[in-house]
Design a protein around this motif. Structure first.
Motif, short mmCIF file in Angstrom:
data_model
loop_
_atom_site.label_atom_id
_atom_site.label_comp_id
_atom_site.label_asym_id
_atom_site.label_seq_id
_atom_site.Cartn_x
_atom_site.Cartn_y
_atom_site.Cartn_z
N CYS A 2 3.54 50.79 35.39
CA CYS A 2 4.25 51.37 34.25
C CYS A 2 4.06 50.53 32.99
O CYS A 2 3.97 51.08 31.90
CB CYS A 2 5.73 51.52 34.55
N HIS A 4 1.40 48.87 32.21
CA HIS A 4 0.05 49.20 31.72
C HIS A 4 0.09 50.51 30.95
O HIS A 4 -0.48 50.61 29.86
CB HIS A 4 -0.90 49.29 32.92
N GLN A 5 0.75 51.53 31.48
CA GLN A 5 0.86 52.81 30.81
C GLN A 5 1.67 52.71 29.52
O GLN A 5 1.34 53.33 28.51
CB GLN A 5 1.47 53.85 31.75
N THR A 6 2.72 51.90 29.54
CA THR A 6 3.52 51.68 28.34
C THR A 6 2.69 51.03 27.26
O THR A 6 2.76 51.42 26.08
CB THR A 6 4.74 50.79 28.67
N LEU A 8 -0.54 51.18 26.90
CA LEU A 8 -1.51 52.16 26.39
C LEU A 8 -0.85 53.12 25.40
O LEU A 8 -1.43 53.44 24.36
CB LEU A 8 -2.12 52.95 27.55
N THR A 49 6.80 58.66 24.80
CA THR A 49 6.17 58.33 26.07
C THR A 49 6.31 56.84 26.37
O THR A 49 6.64 56.45 27.49
CB THR A 49 4.68 58.72 26.05
N SER A 50 6.08 56.01 25.38
CA SER A 50 6.19 54.57 25.56
C SER A 50 7.61 54.17 25.94
O SER A 50 7.81 53.33 26.83
CB SER A 50 5.77 53.86 24.27
N LEU A 53 8.30 55.24 29.60
CA LEU A 53 7.57 54.41 30.54
C LEU A 53 8.12 52.98 30.60
O LEU A 53 8.17 52.37 31.67
CB LEU A 53 6.08 54.38 30.19
#
Length: 129
Positions: A2, A4-6, A8, A49-50, A53
């Motif tokens: 999560c 990593h996705q945050t 991004l 989204t950030s 996440l």
């Protein structure tokens, strides 16, 4: 994962902020307004989204039994540091202008996101996918 996705998603916000500053420098009137709408929708989408996440990463960080205390601690830290953003933004507007402030803010978010991405990759072998 999560984090990593945050990172991004935050990097995408940074790119959109930089694009906002560039659009403001080079375009005017209707073209600028149309581009602002597109960029603003992108910033809102990636920021939302950030945020989702990052809350998910905080909840998962210490396991299911301690997720409430993790979320509480994260909310406390966010509330303590929340005034920094508006203060920095208003100082930037006062001293360097709106366009430069957007570009500088985007660059700062990009740097932090890149550091988070680098750290999340180094921790990836230790995590379960």
């Amino acid at each position: 994962i999560c984090i990593h996705q945050t990172a991004l998603a935050a990097l995408c916000v940074a790119v959109m902020l930089i694009i906002l500053g560039i659009v403001s420098y080079f375009f005017s009137y209707r073209v600028e307004l149309a581009l602002w709408v597109i960029v603003a929708v992108g910033i809102a989408a990636f920021r939302f989204t950030s945020r989702v996440l990052s809350r998910s990463a905080v909840a998962e960080s210490r396991g299911a039994t301690n997720s409430a205390s993790s979320l509480t601690a994260a909310a406390f830290v966010v509330s303590l540091t929340a005034p920094i953003g508006p203060l920095a933004w208003s100082a930037g507007l006062a001293f360097v202008g709106a366009e430069a402030t957007a570009i500088i803010a985007g660059a700062a978010v990009a740097i932090v996101s890149a550091l988070l991405l680098r750290n999340s990759r180094s921790d990836a072998p230790n995590q379960q996918l």
